[in-house]
Scaffold this active site. Structure first.
Site, short mmCIF file in Angstrom:
data_model
loop_
_atom_site.label_atom_id
_atom_site.label_comp_id
_atom_site.label_asym_id
_atom_site.label_seq_id
_atom_site.Cartn_x
_atom_site.Cartn_y
_atom_site.Cartn_z
N SER A 1 16.41 -6.83 7.88
CA SER A 1 15.29 -5.90 7.73
C SER A 1 15.28 -4.88 8.87
O SER A 1 14.71 -3.80 8.75
CB SER A 1 13.97 -6.65 7.69
N LEU A 2 15.93 -5.25 9.98
CA LEU A 2 16.01 -4.32 11.11
C LEU A 2 16.69 -3.02 10.71
O LEU A 2 16.40 -1.96 11.24
CB LEU A 2 16.82 -4.95 12.24
N ASP B 1 0.82 -1.22 0.00
CA ASP B 1 0.00 0.00 0.00
C ASP B 1 0.85 1.27 0.00
O ASP B 1 0.58 2.21 -0.75
CB ASP B 1 -0.93 0.04 1.23
N GLU C 1 10.28 -2.10 5.26
CA GLU C 1 10.30 -2.82 3.99
C GLU C 1 9.73 -1.98 2.84
O GLU C 1 10.04 -2.21 1.68
CB GLU C 1 9.53 -4.15 4.14
N ARG D 1 19.97 -19.09 0.03
CA ARG D 1 18.53 -18.98 -0.14
C ARG D 1 18.11 -18.88 -1.62
O ARG D 1 17.23 -19.60 -2.08
CB ARG D 1 18.09 -17.70 0.56
C1 LIG Z 1 7.59 -15.24 8.33
C2 LIG Z 1 8.60 -14.13 8.29
C3 LIG Z 1 9.82 -14.27 8.92
C4 LIG Z 1 10.75 -13.24 8.88
N1 LIG Z 1 11.93 -13.40 9.52
C5 LIG Z 1 12.79 -12.38 9.56
C6 LIG Z 1 13.99 -12.49 10.30
O1 LIG Z 1 14.27 -13.52 10.91
N2 LIG Z 1 14.82 -11.42 10.33
C7 LIG Z 1 14.53 -10.26 9.67
O2 LIG Z 1 15.30 -9.32 9.74
N3 LIG Z 1 13.42 -10.13 8.94
C8 LIG Z 1 12.54 -11.15 8.88
N4 LIG Z 1 11.41 -11.01 8.15
C9 LIG Z 1 11.14 -9.74 7.47
C10 LIG Z 1 10.63 -8.70 8.46
O3 LIG Z 1 9.77 -9.31 9.38
C11 LIG Z 1 9.86 -7.59 7.74
O4 LIG Z 1 10.63 -7.10 6.69
C12 LIG Z 1 9.57 -6.47 8.72
O5 LIG Z 1 8.74 -6.92 9.76
C13 LIG Z 1 8.88 -5.31 8.02
O6 LIG Z 1 8.62 -4.34 9.00
P1 LIG Z 1 7.84 -3.04 8.62
O7 LIG Z 1 7.71 -2.25 9.89
O8 LIG Z 1 8.44 -2.40 7.44
O9 LIG Z 1 6.40 -3.56 8.17
P2 LIG Z 1 5.35 -4.47 8.96
O10 LIG Z 1 5.92 -5.02 10.20
O11 LIG Z 1 4.78 -5.40 7.94
O12 LIG Z 1 4.24 -3.43 9.40
C14 LIG Z 1 3.44 -2.78 8.45
C15 LIG Z 1 2.25 -2.20 9.17
O13 LIG Z 1 1.55 -1.31 8.30
C16 LIG Z 1 0.16 -1.60 8.37
N5 LIG Z 1 -0.43 -1.24 7.07
C17 LIG Z 1 -0.21 -1.79 5.86
N6 LIG Z 1 -0.94 -1.16 4.91
C18 LIG Z 1 -1.62 -0.18 5.54
C19 LIG Z 1 -2.55 0.82 5.11
N7 LIG Z 1 -2.92 0.95 3.82
N8 LIG Z 1 -3.08 1.64 6.04
C20 LIG Z 1 -2.73 1.54 7.35
N9 LIG Z 1 -1.85 0.63 7.82
C21 LIG Z 1 -1.31 -0.22 6.92
C22 LIG Z 1 0.08 -3.08 8.66
O14 LIG Z 1 -1.16 -3.42 9.23
C23 LIG Z 1 1.25 -3.27 9.62
O15 LIG Z 1 0.86 -2.99 10.93
C24 LIG Z 1 10.46 -12.04 8.18
C25 LIG Z 1 9.23 -11.89 7.54
C26 LIG Z 1 8.30 -12.92 7.59
C27 LIG Z 1 6.99 -12.71 6.89
#
Ligand SMILES: Cc1cc2nc3c(=O)[nH]c(=O)nc-3n(C[C@H](O)[C@H](O)[C@H](O)COP(=O)(O)OP(=O)(O)OC[C@H]3O[C@@H](n4cnc5c(N)ncnc54)[C@H](O)[C@@H]3O)c2cc1C
Length: 495
Positions: free
Chosen positions: A335-336, A167, A319, A234
């Site tokens: 990703s951290l 999004d 991300e 991977r």
């Molecule tokens: C199964 C799995 C295992 C993983 N393991 C690892 C690992 O071991 N080490 C590592 O570094 N990374 C890992 N990753 C990757 C990492 O978890 C993600 O890249 C990271 O959590 C992304 O964080 P973020 O804050 O960018 O987004 P997210 O944590 O995805 O948060 C996005 C937020 O935005 C909200 N949102 C989305 N669209 C909208 C909208 N239109 N309006 C309002 N809110 C919205 C969502 O509801 C969510 O709360 C893993 C991912 C997965 C799926």
């Protein structure tokens, strides 16, 4: 013990992995050299129990102190006994308002700029249109931060949660921000293949412990692809599985760890063991059905070193962002960097910027117009396209790509996109429709970025161009307005 080089100057930090004697990854760790002879090793709270056991087994004669800080304090992942208290503090803070269960639709754009914003343009962002119940409201802000996660739902199989519909990237693109490196999608090699499981990961540590990938006839196949066999990286393993599946027409391959003792598997992989068992798969008896699945988007909204996008007033983190930290590939666990390090940098940048914008008023914006839109009575119009997009992306724009398949994907996706855009204007919007519109746009961007890159690099593998070009070029896209319509326009030669 680990894969990294720790002979760095005192004070330097090394991000690396603990490896077992078969070079399989045991733990993701960050190691800081404190003095000539002392190191601080930090491991994430989620994997702490397993990492701690492994460390304890291998300390030998070294003087090691292990402290579980997550047990005593709230941690960043908001886990642990004090996490509720932390959230409560955030919730009751007079200057923080938590708004949940609302979905951002598009960014609010007005004429003007913010002085000194890198890459100044004529338009700036002043907030977002947000869906509140069935209405869309304008939330105005001096600075807007996009952190809406990845795009995994674009693909049929993904490890990502349902919210990963790109999004933030789609909103930024529609507003005119630059997006880069969208062709670099990481696929995790082993996601559980089961009709009732959408995104359960079978950790790579299973291969690290001796798990062997086999086809439907029980034949191990990794030897054909890499001399490291099942311990290859991977991307190599994901490509090998993809090839096996495409050639055999099978739905999945299998990961066999049944040669290990049941008690060992229960202790080492309790979550995987129990999850599989809940589906009738005893992994100490039978192999685990697995497929590769879309896992991480390395590209996204292009930012500078502070998370600033090319639109004044708009920051992208996590991300959603393309910070340049990942190139065409990525290691696990970094990703951290995009989430935490860049959040810190962005807040520092905003703090400095604040005196110049604190007293400026935010312009009024038009309220959301529904026009002649009517209620959508046939949900099939939406659901059919969800499925169509995810299948086209999986089959034509997946782990291994070809020029022909990308061309076909583009033709199909443009038609689907046009249809969805029409629905978007004809009917009242719903969260389902908002996300569908976004995955259609993100799919088009992935396809067009992949078409631009006439080479194989990192996560982008093109059978027609298997070599890697010497020159490193980013694929950067922006939208160009054409009356009310916009089109996707590549920016050529971006380094
Ligand atoms: C199964 C799995 C295992 C993983 N393991 C690892 C690992 O071991 N080490 C590592 O570094 N990374 C890992 N990753 C990757 C990492 O978890 C993600 O890249 C990271 O959590 C992304 O964080 P973020 O804050 O960018 O987004 P997210 O944590 O995805 O948060 C996005 C937020 O935005 C909200 N949102 C989305 N669209 C909208 C909208 N239109 N309006 C309002 N809110 C919205 C969502 O509801 C969510 O709360 C893993 C991912 C997965 C799926």
């Amino acid at each position: 013990m680990g894969g990294g080089d720790y002979s760095v100057p005192v004070g330097k930090i090394v991000y690396t992995q603990f490896l077992n004697d078969r070079a399989g990854i045991e733990a993701d760790v960050t190691i800081t050299r404190l003095t000539e002879l002392a190191y601080l090793v930090v491991t994430p709270s989620a994997t702490r129990p397993a990492d701690q056991v492994w460390l304890e087994r291998h300390v030998g004669d070294f003087n090691v102190v292990i402290t579980d800080v997550t047990a005593g304090e709230a941690v960043l992942a908001v886990m642990g006994p004090n996490s509720r208290a932390l959230l409560e503090k955030v919730r009751s803070h007079s200057r923080i308002t938590l708004i949940e269960e609302q979905i951002a639709v598009d960014l609010l754009m007005v004429k003007g700029t913010i002085p000194n914003w890198p890459g100044n343009k004529n338009e700036r962002c002043v907030g977002a249109y947000v869906m509140v119940g069935e209405k869309v409201e304008a939330y105005r802000a001096k600075i807007t931060v996009l952190c809406s996660g990845g795009v995994g739902k674009v693909y049929l199989y993904t490890t990502n949660p349902d919210i990963a519909t790109g999004d933030g990237m789609a909103m930024a693109f529609r507003a005119g921000a630059e997006l880069s490196n969208m062709e670099f999608v990481q696929f995790h090699p082993t996601c559980l293949y089961h009709p009732q499981e959408k995104n359960f990961l079978i950790s790579e540590a299973v291969r690290g412990e001796g798990g062997i990938l086999i086809d439907g006839n029980g034949v191990a196949f990794m030897e054909k692809y890499d001399k490291r066999k099942d311990l290859a990286t991977r991307d190599t393993v994901a490509r090998a599985i993809d090839k096996e599946l495409k050639e055999s027409g099978a739905d999945c391959v299998y990961l066999d760890i049944s040669h290990k003792e049941k008690s060992f598997l229960q202790e080492r992989f309790p979550t995987i063991f129990n999850k599989c068992l809940s589906h009738g798969i005893d992994i100490s008896e039978v192999p685990i059905p697995v497929v590769p699945a879309a896992h991480y988007m390395c590209g996204g909204v292009k930012t500078d070193d502070n998370g600033c996008t090319t639109i004044p007033g708009l920051i992208a983190l996590g991300e959603t962002a393309s910070t340049g930290l990942h190139g065409g590939n990525r290691l696990a666990s970094n990703s951290l960097l995009e989430a935490v390090v860049f959040a810190e940098r962005a807040s520092g940048y905003c703090e400095k910027l604040w005196p110049s914008i604190a007293n400026a008023s935010i312009p009024e914006v038009d309220s959301w117009k529904s026009g002649d839109a009517r209620d959508l009575l046939e949900e099939i119009l939406i659901n059919h396209n969800w499925d169509a997009i995810r299948r086209v992306m999986w089959n034509y724009v997946g782990i291994v790509r070809s020029v022909k398949r990308l061309e076909l994907a583009k033709v199909r996706m443009e038609a689907i996109f046009k249809e969805i855009d029409q629905h978007y204007h004809d009917y009242h919007i719903t969260p389902n429709m908002i996300e569908l519109r976004n995955i259609a746009l993100i799919s088009l961007l992935i396809i067009q970025s992949a078409q631009q890159r006439k080479e194989s690099r990192g996560l982008h593998y093109l059978v027609d161009y298997t070599g890697t070009n010497e020159e490193i070029v980013q694929t950067v896209f922006t939208r160009k307005r054409n009356g009310q319509k916009w089109k996707i326009e590549p920016i050529k030669g971006e380094q």
